[in-house]
Design an enzyme around this catalytic site. Structure first.
Site, PDB file in Angstrom:
ATOM      1  CD  GLU A  30       6.886  -8.374   7.351  1.00  0.00           C
ATOM      2  OE1 GLU A  30       6.943  -7.342   8.043  1.00  0.00           O
ATOM      3  OE2 GLU A  30       7.613  -8.563   6.346  1.00  0.00           O
TER       4      GLU A  30
ATOM      5  CG  ASP B 136       7.599  -5.707   1.804  1.00  0.00           C
ATOM      6  OD1 ASP B 136       7.434  -4.548   2.186  1.00  0.00           O
ATOM      7  OD2 ASP B 136       7.782  -6.662   2.594  1.00  0.00           O
ATOM      8  CG  ASP B 137      11.419  -4.006   1.165  1.00  0.00           C
ATOM      9  OD1 ASP B 137      11.527  -2.772   1.254  1.00  0.00           O
ATOM     10  OD2 ASP B 137      10.785  -4.704   1.986  1.00  0.00           O
TER      11      ASP B 137
ATOM     12  CG  HIS C 242       3.299  -3.532   1.252  1.00  0.00           C
ATOM     13  ND1 HIS C 242       2.803  -4.373   2.226  1.00  0.00           N
ATOM     14  CD2 HIS C 242       4.551  -3.180   1.653  1.00  0.00           C
ATOM     15  CE1 HIS C 242       3.728  -4.513   3.168  1.00  0.00           C
ATOM     16  NE2 HIS C 242       4.795  -3.809   2.840  1.00  0.00           N
TER      17      HIS C 242
ATOM     18  CG  HIS D  20       8.956  -0.533   2.315  1.00  0.00           C
ATOM     19  ND1 HIS D  20       8.573   0.090   3.476  1.00  0.00           N
ATOM     20  CD2 HIS D  20       8.284  -1.719   2.292  1.00  0.00           C
ATOM     21  CE1 HIS D  20       7.724  -0.698   4.145  1.00  0.00           C
ATOM     22  NE2 HIS D  20       7.530  -1.792   3.438  1.00  0.00           N
TER      23      HIS D  20
ATOM     24  CG  HIS E 237       4.539  -2.961   7.555  1.00  0.00           C
ATOM     25  ND1 HIS E 237       4.269  -1.773   6.950  1.00  0.00           N
ATOM     26  CD2 HIS E 237       5.380  -3.631   6.718  1.00  0.00           C
ATOM     27  CE1 HIS E 237       4.933  -1.716   5.789  1.00  0.00           C
ATOM     28  NE2 HIS E 237       5.608  -2.838   5.629  1.00  0.00           N
TER      29      HIS E 237
HETATM   30  N1  ADE Z   1      10.559  -2.066   5.880  1.00  0.00           N
HETATM   31  C1  ADE Z   1      10.802  -2.428   4.620  1.00  0.00           C
HETATM   32  N2  ADE Z   1      10.274  -3.623   4.369  1.00  0.00           N
HETATM   33  C2  ADE Z   1       9.649  -4.029   5.492  1.00  0.00           C
HETATM   34  C3  ADE Z   1       8.919  -5.172   5.873  1.00  0.00           C
HETATM   35  N3  ADE Z   1       8.694  -6.184   5.039  1.00  0.00           N
HETATM   36  N4  ADE Z   1       8.449  -5.247   7.135  1.00  0.00           N
HETATM   37  C4  ADE Z   1       8.680  -4.265   7.991  1.00  0.00           C
HETATM   38  N5  ADE Z   1       9.359  -3.164   7.698  1.00  0.00           N
HETATM   39  C5  ADE Z   1       9.843  -3.040   6.454  1.00  0.00           C
HETATM   40 ZN    ZN Z   2       6.521  -3.545   3.889  1.00  0.00          ZN
END
Ligand code: ADE
Ligand code: ZN
Length: 345
Positions: free
Chosen positions: A201, A279-280, A18, A20, A198
């Site tokens: 969340e 994630d990011d 997971h 991006h 997703h």
């Molecule tokens: N795009 C990048 N990170 C995300 C996240 N945590 N939730 C939804 N879209 C995303």
């Molecule tokens: Zn994500």
């Protein structure tokens, strides 16, 4: 900070499911590329940009994340972003990755699909050959955009079908339920893509149900909110549907501001197939090791629980069974070596 725990996690063979790619854009790199490409960014310094990384919710993050991605213009930019990311997680002993990219973030501002994916694929290939990692690519539809736009993206991907393992669904969750993309996912399924979304969340447990029942996904990204619905938990556990959790993201986006209250430990107790991801990472303060460490410390996880989480990630991957077994054996061998050295965590 517990040094044993830290070195145990650092050496553990890991699997990232997971991530991006646009969320791995480090501020220093973004500034460097902005200068090179003569793109204006609305921050006067790296420090000022980093200060903006305080988010009250998912949308506040997404606004900054999409703005940052505008600096990426040329194929070489996408390759550089991907290659830097792969080197970074290789240094953390991440052995396999399945990474997302958001084609619409680029095509909607005039960057060709081929430019983005061409660069990303070069970066991934370089990691396979030079770093011995395994890697595959997933394209995500932006759920705040229309069904029509998602169909158009699926069409643009056609020449690249062999290079894209699956499709996902990301961006602003609330108000954009999986049902909005039922027909697009049916088409993607027909074309042989693996499917994930997703869900749960910020959105409710019902969105996870929709992702399972309507989109027929193989994997749920996040899925935290399933814990609000006992019947759903029972189903996810019985079917062993993978949930890719992202602790530091949950903390920074106020999904779970206090990590000592994170549902991960309870999820393990009810036999959900959960694993840890980032994630990011450039926006949320850490890559794989930092996410494992944050959970281990906040929930007081023991070594066996950490090993189970690493194994769950490989089990949840889309690798062939034989390759999964090889990686699982690597995790087991590592755990044995660590105990033989008389180290406990
Ligand atoms: N795009 C990048 N990170 C995300 C996240 N945590 N939730 C939804 N879209 C995303
Ligand atoms: Zn994500």
């Amino acid at each position: 900070m517990d040094k044993h725990l830290q070195s145990f996690i650092a050496g553990l063979p890991k699997c990232e499911l997971h991530l991006h790619l646009e969320g791995s854009f480090e501020p220093e790199h973004m500034f460097e590329m902005a200068r090179r490409n003569q793109v204006e960014i609305p921050y006067s310094s790296i420090e000022e940009l980093k200060k903006a990384y305080q988010f009250a919710n998912l949308q506040e993050f997404l606004d900054i994340y999409y703005a940052g991605a505008q600096v990426l213009l040329h194929e070489a930019d996408f390759e550089e972003l991907t290659w830097r990311y792969m080197q970074r997680v290789h240094a953390e002993n991440t052995r396999h990755v399945e990474v997302f990219f958001d084609p619409q973030t680029h095509t909607d501002r005039g960057v060709a699909f081929a430019t983005a994916i061409g660069g990303i694929l070069k970066g991934l290939e370089r990691a396979r050959t030079e770093l011995g990692m395994s890697a595959s690519l997933i394209m995500s539809f932006l759920r705040h955009l229309s069904e029509k736009a998602a169909f158009a993206t699926l069409e643009k991907a056609r020449p690249w079908r062999a290079h894209i393992l699956g499709v996902g669904l990301d961006s602003s969750e609330l108000g954009n339920p999986p049902s909005k993309f039922e027909r697009v996912f049916a088409k993607a399924r027909e074309e042989g893509y693996l499917l994930m979304a997703h869900a749960g969340e910020e959105g409710p447990a019902d969105y996870i149900r929709e992702a399972l029942d309507l989109l027929k996904v193989h994997r749920i990204d996040h899925g935290n909110r399933c814990m609000d619905d006992d019947l759903l938990v029972a189903e996810l556990s019985r079917k062993q549907v993978p949930l890719t959790l992202c602790p530091l993201s949950n903390e920074k986006l106020q999904v779970c501001p206090d990590l000592s209250k994170h549902p991960l430990k309870n999820m393990l107790k009810v036999n959900l197939l959960v694993s840890i991801h980032s994630d990011d990472p450039a926006y949320f303060g850490g890559y794989m090791n930092a996410n494992y460490l944050a959970m281990a410390e906040a929930l007081d996880l023991n070594k066996d629980e950490i090993i189970d989480l690493a194994k769950n990630a490989f089990r949840s991957s889309f690798l062939e069974e034989a390759q999964k077994e090889e990686y699982l054996a690597e995790v087991e061998a590592y755990a044995r070596r660590f105990s033989e050295k008389g180290m406990s965590v």
